[in-house]
Motif scaffolding. Structure first.
Motif, PDB file in Angstrom:
ATOM      1  N   GLN A   1       0.832  -1.202   0.000  1.00 29.01           N
ATOM      2  CA  GLN A   1       0.000   0.000   0.000  1.00 29.01           C
ATOM      3  C   GLN A   1       0.861   1.245   0.000  1.00 29.01           C
ATOM      4  O   GLN A   1       1.939   1.264   0.583  1.00 29.01           O
ATOM      5  CB  GLN A   1      -0.925   0.002   1.209  1.00 29.01           C
ATOM      6  N   GLY A   2       0.371   2.275  -0.676  1.00 30.11           N
ATOM      7  CA  GLY A   2       1.080   3.543  -0.721  1.00 30.11           C
ATOM      8  C   GLY A   2       1.972   3.712  -1.927  1.00 30.11           C
ATOM      9  O   GLY A   2       2.538   4.783  -2.138  1.00 30.11           O
ATOM     10  N   GLY A   3       2.112   2.681  -2.749  1.00 31.97           N
ATOM     11  CA  GLY A   3       2.936   2.772  -3.947  1.00 31.97           C
ATOM     12  C   GLY A   3       2.148   3.318  -5.128  1.00 31.97           C
ATOM     13  O   GLY A   3       0.957   3.637  -5.020  1.00 31.97           O
ATOM     14  N   ASN A   4       2.822   3.435  -6.261  1.00 34.86           N
ATOM     15  CA  ASN A   4       2.194   3.962  -7.467  1.00 34.86           C
ATOM     16  C   ASN A   4       1.204   2.981  -8.098  1.00 34.86           C
ATOM     17  O   ASN A   4       0.267   3.397  -8.762  1.00 34.86           O
ATOM     18  CB  ASN A   4       3.251   4.318  -8.516  1.00 34.86           C
ATOM     19  N   PHE A   5       1.437   1.674  -7.900  1.00 33.66           N
ATOM     20  CA  PHE A   5       0.609   0.655  -8.528  1.00 33.66           C
ATOM     21  C   PHE A   5       0.022  -0.266  -7.474  1.00 33.66           C
ATOM     22  O   PHE A   5       0.620  -0.504  -6.423  1.00 33.66           O
ATOM     23  CB  PHE A   5       1.426  -0.185  -9.513  1.00 33.66           C
TER      24      PHE A   5
END
Length: 160
Positions: A61-65
Motif C-alpha cells: 500500500q502507498g505505492g504507485n501501482f
C-alpha cells in the motif's frame, strides 16, 4: 502500433545459476520476504510457475501501482533464459498494449554473471515511447536485483 526496444546489461559478482534461481525461479517466495515494503506478494494465478503460467505481483500500500499480471513465456533453467510479458496492470497505461522482457544470465570469467535484458514496449497508435519514460521502472528493477544480490552475498549457500 510501434515497438520500442531497450537493451541493458547488469553485472553481478554472483554466479548466474544462483541469481537465476533466486530472482526468477523462486522470486514469488523470495522477493516479498526481502522487500515487504514494496511488494506484498507474488501469486501464481495459473500454471505451475513455468512457461504459460500467469503471475500477479501485488504491491504494498502507498505505492504507485496496486498490482500487475504477467505471463511466463519461457523459463529455461539450463540456458538461464527467462522471457515474460506484462499483460495487465497500471504500468501499461492507456498508451501501452504490452511489454515483453527477455533476460539471459551468463557467466563471467571471474565467477560472477552478466544479465542481458531486452525489453520491448508495444505502444497503441502512433505513440512514441522515450527512454526517460521508462527510467523509473528500470531503476526499481535494478533496486530489486541489488536486494537479491545482497541477500545472496550474505548467504553464500542460498540457491547454490
Amino acid at each position: 502500433m510501434t515497438i520500442t526496444t531497450f537493451t541493458d546489461k547488469y553485472i553481478s559478482p554472483i554466479h548466474p545459476s544462483r541469481v537465476f534461481k533466486a530472482s526468477v525461479v523462486d522470486s514469488h517466495n523470495l522477493i516479498p520476504k526481502l522487500m515487504p515494503h514494496a511488494i506484498s506478494s507474488i501469486q501464481i494465478i495459473e500454471g505451475d510457475g513455468g512457461a504459460g503460467s500467469i503471475k500477479q505481483i501485488n504491491f504494498a500500500q502507498g505505492g504507485n501501482f496496486k498490482s500487475l499480471k504477467y505471463r511466463v513465456d519461457e523459463l529455461n533453467e539450463e540456458s538461464l533464459v527467462y522471457k515474460y510479458t506484462l499483460i495487465e496492470g497500471e504500468a501499461l497505461t492507456d498508451k501501452l498494449e504490452k511489454i515483453t522482457y527477455e533476460i539471459k544470465f551468463e557467466a563471467t570469467e571471474d565467477g560472477g554473471s552478466v544479465s542481458n535484458v531486452t525489453s520491448k514496449y508495444y505502444t497503441i497508435g502512433d505513440f512514441l515511447l522515450k527512454e526517460d519514460e521508462v527510467k523509473a521502472g528500470k531503476e526499481k528493477v535494478i533496486g530489486m536485483y541489488k536486494v537479491v544480490e545482497a541477500h545472496l552475498l550474505q548467504n553464500p549457500n542460498a540457491y547454490a
